[in-house]
Design a protein around this motif. Structure first.
Motif, PDB file in Angstrom:
ATOM      1  N   HIS A 120       0.289  -1.298  -0.285  1.00  0.00           N
ATOM      2  CA  HIS A 120       0.181  -0.265   0.186  1.00  0.00           C
ATOM      3  C   HIS A 120       0.678   1.594  -0.355  1.00  0.00           C
ATOM      4  CE1 HIS A 120      -3.877   1.620   2.047  1.00  0.00           C
ATOM      5  NE2 HIS A 120      -3.725   2.163   1.067  1.00  0.00           N
ATOM      6  N   ALA A 121       1.976   1.573   0.870  1.00  0.00           N
ATOM      7  CA  ALA A 121       3.173   2.486   0.673  1.00  0.00           C
ATOM      8  C   ALA A 121       3.781   2.708  -0.006  1.00  0.00           C
ATOM      9  CB  ALA A 121       3.406   2.264   2.260  1.00  0.00           C
ATOM     10  N   THR A 128       5.802   8.914  -6.490  1.00  0.00           N
ATOM     11  CA  THR A 128       6.181  10.593  -6.267  1.00  0.00           C
ATOM     12  C   THR A 128       7.673  10.157  -6.788  1.00  0.00           C
ATOM     13  OG1 THR A 128       7.219   9.876  -4.052  1.00  0.00           O
ATOM     14  CG2 THR A 128       4.684  10.759  -4.356  1.00  0.00           C
ATOM     15  N   PRO A 136       5.848  17.440 -10.287  1.00  0.00           N
ATOM     16  CA  PRO A 136       5.502  17.642  -9.521  1.00  0.00           C
ATOM     17  C   PRO A 136       3.676  17.461  -9.548  1.00  0.00           C
ATOM     18  CG  PRO A 136       6.307  19.356  -9.650  1.00  0.00           C
ATOM     19  CD  PRO A 136       7.107  18.796 -10.922  1.00  0.00           C
ATOM     20  N   ALA A 140       1.604  14.464  -8.479  1.00  0.00           N
ATOM     21  CA  ALA A 140       0.914  15.182  -6.743  1.00  0.00           C
ATOM     22  C   ALA A 140      -1.113  14.158  -7.831  1.00  0.00           C
ATOM     23  CB  ALA A 140       0.354  15.939  -6.258  1.00  0.00           C
ATOM     24  N   SER A 147      -5.275   7.784  -3.883  1.00  0.00           N
ATOM     25  CA  SER A 147      -5.909   7.058  -2.453  1.00  0.00           C
ATOM     26  C   SER A 147      -6.814   7.415  -3.009  1.00  0.00           C
ATOM     27  CB  SER A 147      -5.201   8.333  -2.037  1.00  0.00           C
ATOM     28  OG  SER A 147      -5.216  10.027  -2.505  1.00  0.00           O
TER      29      SER A 147
ATOM     30  N   HIS B 120      -4.731   4.900   5.962  1.00  0.00           N
ATOM     31  CA  HIS B 120      -3.533   4.572   5.062  1.00  0.00           C
ATOM     32  C   HIS B 120      -3.971   4.839   3.880  1.00  0.00           C
ATOM     33  CE1 HIS B 120      -0.098   2.094   4.045  1.00  0.00           C
ATOM     34  NE2 HIS B 120       0.106   3.409   3.619  1.00  0.00           N
ATOM     35  N   ALA B 121      -5.058   5.607   2.931  1.00  0.00           N
ATOM     36  CA  ALA B 121      -5.283   6.150   1.823  1.00  0.00           C
ATOM     37  C   ALA B 121      -5.859   6.959   2.352  1.00  0.00           C
ATOM     38  CB  ALA B 121      -6.483   5.085   0.595  1.00  0.00           C
ATOM     39  N   PHE B 124      -2.430   9.898   2.121  1.00  0.00           N
ATOM     40  CA  PHE B 124      -2.178  10.207   1.334  1.00  0.00           C
ATOM     41  C   PHE B 124      -2.871  11.205   0.335  1.00  0.00           C
ATOM     42  CE2 PHE B 124       0.204   6.830   2.131  1.00  0.00           C
ATOM     43  CZ  PHE B 124       1.471   7.262   2.485  1.00  0.00           C
ATOM     44  N   ASP B 125      -4.658  10.998   0.749  1.00  0.00           N
ATOM     45  CA  ASP B 125      -5.701  11.780   0.292  1.00  0.00           C
ATOM     46  C   ASP B 125      -5.430  13.439   1.111  1.00  0.00           C
ATOM     47  OD1 ASP B 125      -7.914  12.611  -1.168  1.00  0.00           O
ATOM     48  OD2 ASP B 125      -9.711  11.216   0.431  1.00  0.00           O
ATOM     49  N   THR B 128      -2.311  15.291  -0.567  1.00  0.00           N
ATOM     50  CA  THR B 128      -3.453  15.905  -2.183  1.00  0.00           C
ATOM     51  C   THR B 128      -4.048  16.840  -1.912  1.00  0.00           C
ATOM     52  OG1 THR B 128      -4.350  14.261  -2.602  1.00  0.00           O
ATOM     53  CG2 THR B 128      -1.956  14.235  -3.818  1.00  0.00           C
ATOM     54  N   PRO B 136       2.250  21.754  -5.801  1.00  0.00           N
ATOM     55  CA  PRO B 136       2.115  20.617  -6.018  1.00  0.00           C
ATOM     56  C   PRO B 136       3.382  19.814  -6.469  1.00  0.00           C
ATOM     57  CG  PRO B 136       1.684  21.747  -7.961  1.00  0.00           C
ATOM     58  CD  PRO B 136       2.060  22.584  -6.910  1.00  0.00           C
ATOM     59  N   PHE B 137       4.157  20.863  -5.653  1.00  0.00           N
ATOM     60  CA  PHE B 137       5.929  20.503  -5.549  1.00  0.00           C
ATOM     61  C   PHE B 137       5.929  19.922  -4.252  1.00  0.00           C
ATOM     62  CE2 PHE B 137      10.108  20.245  -4.269  1.00  0.00           C
ATOM     63  CZ  PHE B 137      11.264  20.031  -5.462  1.00  0.00           C
ATOM     64  N   ARG B 139       3.242  19.105  -1.937  1.00  0.00           N
ATOM     65  CA  ARG B 139       2.442  17.503  -1.663  1.00  0.00           C
ATOM     66  C   ARG B 139       3.221  16.610  -2.206  1.00  0.00           C
ATOM     67  NH1 ARG B 139      -2.301  21.077  -4.895  1.00  0.00           N
ATOM     68  NH2 ARG B 139      -2.332  19.512  -6.262  1.00  0.00           N
ATOM     69  N   ALA B 140       3.622  16.747  -3.251  1.00  0.00           N
ATOM     70  CA  ALA B 140       3.973  15.442  -4.150  1.00  0.00           C
ATOM     71  C   ALA B 140       5.271  15.101  -3.279  1.00  0.00           C
ATOM     72  CB  ALA B 140       5.333  15.852  -5.638  1.00  0.00           C
ATOM     73  N   VAL B 143       4.207  13.441  -0.293  1.00  0.00           N
ATOM     74  CA  VAL B 143       3.749  12.274  -0.091  1.00  0.00           C
ATOM     75  C   VAL B 143       4.754  11.069   0.319  1.00  0.00           C
ATOM     76  CG1 VAL B 143       2.672  10.880  -1.416  1.00  0.00           C
ATOM     77  CG2 VAL B 143       1.812  12.649  -1.366  1.00  0.00           C
ATOM     78  N   ALA B 144       5.426  11.725  -1.089  1.00  0.00           N
ATOM     79  CA  ALA B 144       6.931  11.120  -0.695  1.00  0.00           C
ATOM     80  C   ALA B 144       7.665  10.520   0.730  1.00  0.00           C
ATOM     81  CB  ALA B 144       8.228  11.453  -1.355  1.00  0.00           C
ATOM     82  N   SER B 147       5.029   8.087   2.377  1.00  0.00           N
ATOM     83  CA  SER B 147       5.200   6.992   2.154  1.00  0.00           C
ATOM     84  C   SER B 147       6.412   6.162   2.571  1.00  0.00           C
ATOM     85  CB  SER B 147       4.596   7.084   0.714  1.00  0.00           C
ATOM     86  OG  SER B 147       5.401   7.481  -0.355  1.00  0.00           O
ATOM     87  N   ARG B 148       7.436   7.024   2.172  1.00  0.00           N
ATOM     88  CA  ARG B 148       8.593   6.017   2.505  1.00  0.00           C
ATOM     89  C   ARG B 148       9.283   6.006   4.010  1.00  0.00           C
ATOM     90  NH1 ARG B 148      13.660   6.064  -1.151  1.00  0.00           N
ATOM     91  NH2 ARG B 148      11.778   6.854  -2.628  1.00  0.00           N
TER      92      ARG B 148
END
Lengths: 296, 296
Positions: A120-121, A128, A136, A140, A147, B120-121, B124-125, B128, B136-137, B139-140, B143-144, B147-148
């Motif tokens: 999922h992750a 990304t 980007p 996004a 998601s 979890h979802a 990320f929702d 964004t 957007p940069f 936001r992305a 997320v990175a 998620s990592r």
């Protein structure tokens, strides 16, 4: 299956397997078991319908292949995690998937819960990456689409409606809604993500969304028919589950013949939505046909 | 606890509860049970250490409060999903959390698996959403980072190492690595996300990362001490679990006194990393102190 589709599926299967192999090197510490479990679930199994939907849509708009394959892997990682969790004893309690033991049977339940969570992750991690898109805004937007489609307003919401259906008699409208969420949302997200990669603005995606909605329903009707008529060996999983659980499906609510006729109408209609793309949309049209004709 | 910290924690608790209430309206269909389960897990429980880390870091760089609270909710949603899944019978099999029954006890296992997946979802929702950042940069990048930090290279990877520790005797270096992943990665991501919102480039985050690394370890040492010395009622969950499982922890490997001394050194050091921010960093410094002094 026409050659063009067979070749495209084979290609995307090879590419997705290769990409997951690269995303998931096995670490030299005790996380090895976790990463091996993730690899067991995402490498070498599944038809890769969703990645092909991403790639075939992206191809309409000249997107690079690597970007499309990456985004396809992200959708497939979500699909794979959902199957792992759905197969758990506390959910559908399934023992076979893609012709091999389900993850919690091959490993154990704790590893299956965690491997699902990690896939999922991983999906969002992949989206990304700069080789998914160097823009980007696109990254996004991909994350937002995926998601939304996978959470309580999409796939997992549909799964909840499905669980509750044991206690509740749904009518055709409710089953349609359930399936639009449970199966349709992720198929629709696949097409949407292809369009996002192609920088198609939302107002230019109407016909693609119509295509996705139609194939989503057709896919689920075909699944319900397969559950009744299919061959367990070809399917690689247990069938006749709906009947045993007394579940309302398109087949129980419409009858087999009407359900099959409906699926064929939807596929025909799905193809028409793409008429403006002419021969460029051949792959998407053939994929729609395959979705209702598949035997697994 | 100094007033400045008590007030900041109260404020962020109120804001996070309010934001989750707005993110999660209960739908009028059979997904209601799912969304109610999500609300049960994320509204009105937990200290909100991670959201406060995001907000207090973001505040150093003049980030709007709503952006910081949203990002804090995203981290908290990941934290909450991980607790739900960790508490499952196939994982730690816990019955109490934040002073009330764990989600699978209050609802059922299937709902708990799904509600965890949906949180979890949702994380990320949220990231964004345009009111998290209109860039957007940013936001992305959020997320990175998240998620990592939450996948197999972070929190969930550490959880796997923890599960395997039943069969394997870890030394201090391995326990440190395990905890840096299991607890440290998400605490570090909280600080990192505050800096990302503040548009601090990676090379300007070195001192923040050093702070985060120190409080991450201090947090886990304090947790290990609490497991031995804490009051179950105040903790709102079962304690003395490490000993029962014969697990290696900072306390078993170092002894209580050395562990406590080490935590205090780490907290002192964490504060020093923020010296350049002067009084602006008071909240982060006090939060570090609270982390080792808390009784729950």
């Amino acid at each position: 299956m026409p050659d063009v589709l067979a070749e495209a599926l084979e290609q995307v299967q090879r590419e997705v397997d290769g990409a997951f192999d690269a995303f998931l090197p096995v670490p030299e510490d005790t996380r090895a078991r976790l990463v091996e479990a993730m690899r067991y679930s995402v490498i070498g199994g599944g038809k890769r319908v969703r990645p092909l939907l991403v790639c075939a849509t992206a191809q309409l708009f000249g997107v690079t292949r690597q970007a499309a394959v990456n985004a396809g892997c992200a959708v497939e990682a979500i699909h794979a995690y959902s199957l792992i969790h759905d197969d758990l004893p506390c959910m559908d309690d399934d023992e076979m998937r893609h012709g091999k033991p389900t993850l919690h049977k091959a490993y154990d339940e704790a590893t299956a819960v965690l491997a699902g969570d990690c896939l999922h992750a991983l999906a969002f991690d992949i989206l990304t990456m700069s080789d998914t898109s160097n823009d980007p805004f696109v990254r996004a937007e991909l994350v937002a689409a995926l998601s939304r489609a996978s959470g309580h307003e999409g796939m997992a919401g549909g799964q909840m409606m499905d669980i509750v259906s044991d206690e509740q008699e749904y009518d055709l409208q409710q089953v349609t809604r359930l399936q639009q969420l449970k199966t349709g949302a992720l198929l629709a997200a696949s097409v949407e993500m292809g369009a996002i990669l192609g920088r198609v603005p939302p107002e230019g995606r109407t016909h693609l969304r119509a295509y996705a909605r139609d194939i989503g329903l057709a896919f689920q009707i075909a699944d319900d028919l397969l559950d009744v008529e299919g061959d367990e060996e070809k399917a690689g999983k247990a069938l006749r589950k709906d009947e045993g659980q007394g579940k309302q499906t398109f087949v129980t609510l419409m009858g087999r013949d009407a359900a099959r006729a409906q699926a064929e109408i939807l596929v025909e209609q799905a193809g028409q939505h793409l008429a403006s793309h002419g021969a460029d949309a051949t792959l998407l049209v053939e994929l729609a046909r395959f979705i209702v004709k598949r035997d697994h």
